[in-house]
Write a protein that holds these residues in place. Sequence first.
Motif, PDB file in Angstrom:
ATOM      1  N   GLY A   1       0.806  -1.216   0.000  1.00 23.45           N
ATOM      2  CA  GLY A   1       0.000   0.000   0.000  1.00 23.45           C
ATOM      3  C   GLY A   1       0.834   1.257   0.000  1.00 23.45           C
ATOM      4  N   LEU A   2       0.207   2.375   0.397  1.00 29.75           N
ATOM      5  CA  LEU A   2       0.885   3.666   0.402  1.00 29.75           C
ATOM      6  C   LEU A   2       0.942   4.300   1.785  1.00 29.75           C
ATOM      7  CD1 LEU A   2      -0.553   5.286  -2.872  1.00 29.75           C
ATOM      8  CD2 LEU A   2       1.663   4.209  -2.548  1.00 29.75           C
ATOM      9  N   LEU A   3       0.589   3.549   2.816  1.00 33.14           N
ATOM     10  CA  LEU A   3       0.580   4.098   4.158  1.00 33.14           C
ATOM     11  C   LEU A   3       1.973   4.029   4.779  1.00 33.14           C
ATOM     12  CD1 LEU A   3      -0.948   5.216   6.622  1.00 33.14           C
ATOM     13  CD2 LEU A   3      -1.413   2.871   7.308  1.00 33.14           C
ATOM     14  N   VAL A   4       2.488   5.176   5.177  1.00 32.89           N
ATOM     15  CA  VAL A   4       3.765   5.244   5.887  1.00 32.89           C
ATOM     16  C   VAL A   4       3.511   5.936   7.211  1.00 32.89           C
ATOM     17  CG1 VAL A   4       5.133   5.288   3.783  1.00 32.89           C
ATOM     18  CG2 VAL A   4       4.399   7.435   4.804  1.00 32.89           C
ATOM     19  N   ASP A   5       4.448   5.770   8.124  1.00 31.36           N
ATOM     20  CA  ASP A   5       4.345   6.481   9.398  1.00 31.36           C
ATOM     21  C   ASP A   5       4.362   7.985   9.140  1.00 31.36           C
ATOM     22  OD1 ASP A   5       4.307   4.161  10.903  1.00 31.36           O
ATOM     23  OD2 ASP A   5       6.490   4.040  10.960  1.00 31.36           O
TER      24      ASP A   5
END
Length: 542
Positions: free
Chosen positions: A421-425
């Motif tokens: 996906g594209l979720l980063v901290d």
Amino acid sequence: MADSTPQPPSSSTSTTPPPPPSFSTTPPPPLAAAIATEAELTPPLASLEVEQDQEPELSSMVTVVEKDSPLTPAASDVAALSVEQLSVTAPELPPPSQALSEALEVPQEADVAAQKDVVSESDKPNDVNQDLKKAPESMPSFKEESNKLIDLSESQLKALQDFKFHVQEAINSNNLIPNSSNIATEDTPEGEIDEIPEEISIWGVPLMRDDRTDVILLKFLRARDFKVKEAFAMLKNTMAWRKEYKVDELVNEELGDHLEKVVFMHGHDKEGHPVCYNVYGEFQNKELYSKTFSDEEKRGRFLRWRIQFLERSIRKLDFSPGGINTIFQISDLKNSPGPGKRELRVATSQALQLLQDNYPEFVAKQVFINVPWWYLAFYTMINPFLTQRTKSKFVFAGPSKTSDTLFKYIAPEQVPIQYGGLLVDLCDCNPDFTVDDPVTEIIVKPTTKQTVEIIVHEKCIIVWELRVVGWDVSYSAEFVPNVEGAYTIILQKKTKMSPKDEPVVSSSFKVTELGKILLTINNPQSKKKKLLYRFKVKTLSD
């Protein structure tokens, strides 16, 4: 980032738009059952290809058009392949053996044709066919039930009322929790005890005070097939265990943060459930494994830490009727220690039994990803300890199906970057996008070129990011002005992207004359690819 080499104006690509993504699931494993309680298995969607003219206009400033076209065959290949052959989906792989298909068949919904997702032959050694034959039989899946009284059947509503009567009676007589006693009030004379029943709470919710009690009691009823006597016994046993284990005190206990990469909450699924990740590959670290499982005291501490994490997560849920009161569990088995680890087996068995007995109906789905071939032996070992309801809620995906399976339930912008996906901290490395910025998914067909045209109607700044899951494609970006005879500006030279490259490409361009930005993916592979992209439009004043 950008190469501003001027180029002659380029023509747009052909207009066959992309199909929606194809999803599927795969087989069953272990350890995760120790950290999860229950979850629902929802079958994969059939692969579809639907044509569309273009996406709706996003704003007055830009319009987006998605196009695909066949790649131009090399001169040496013209004699062997026609354009039609290059533009169609690659032929399906040979079906797996009958034994493998039967062993790894997953339950399906009635309205979905029998689609199956199995562990591929390449994901397991040749000598495990006998183990695969021991896989559990398929069971029907079901959707999460409503907790609103209006949606209950007459028999279910009667069972709930009977259950509430028994609970209230037990509270009034101080008999719900063993060795509980009446409490003194300010008006009680010294040495005497007032006959006021003690208020009983569970997961931070006082029982019998408001309609949240209905939601909690329904969890116990459903765990026992609406058999009131059995549900009441389960509730009493849970309350006794919570008192003995001192769960309410455990919530605020300091147990350290050395396991924060093993279990963590991150984002929400498409239905709003918080998502919990269990990453067992972290236990490949010998020091962490020894610190967690090497003796009974450490295993006990790990169990307390896991219960604490679960309790803290549960107390953030909404127990009002219709609220989100379950968790979406994901168990990543990549590089997970095998079932040969005795200490792990012991901890798993203890946790499994404890969670199943005392945390009913708290998982909306239990998805196992990166499932290795050896999980079946472990699953066979723990299978007798699982209820039929629990087993019917599992979803399994091998390494090659992990991203597709997660995207079925969770939007790409909510899926961590390590899972496709594209979720980063939240950090300075991704200041332009958050989980609130939706991602568009496109299937890039085999041997085709997919182009995303961002047509700009006003001067502005365009910021975008994209990735192709697994890459093995070429990526390029350019700006084509509307003015006849103007030069094309190369924003990104055509570059072959490998799986080892940075998973996400981020870029931006200041548009000072009207035109269009072309983001192009060339897929020369015989397998389809999934393109994820999103962009933002900023005014020049920004």
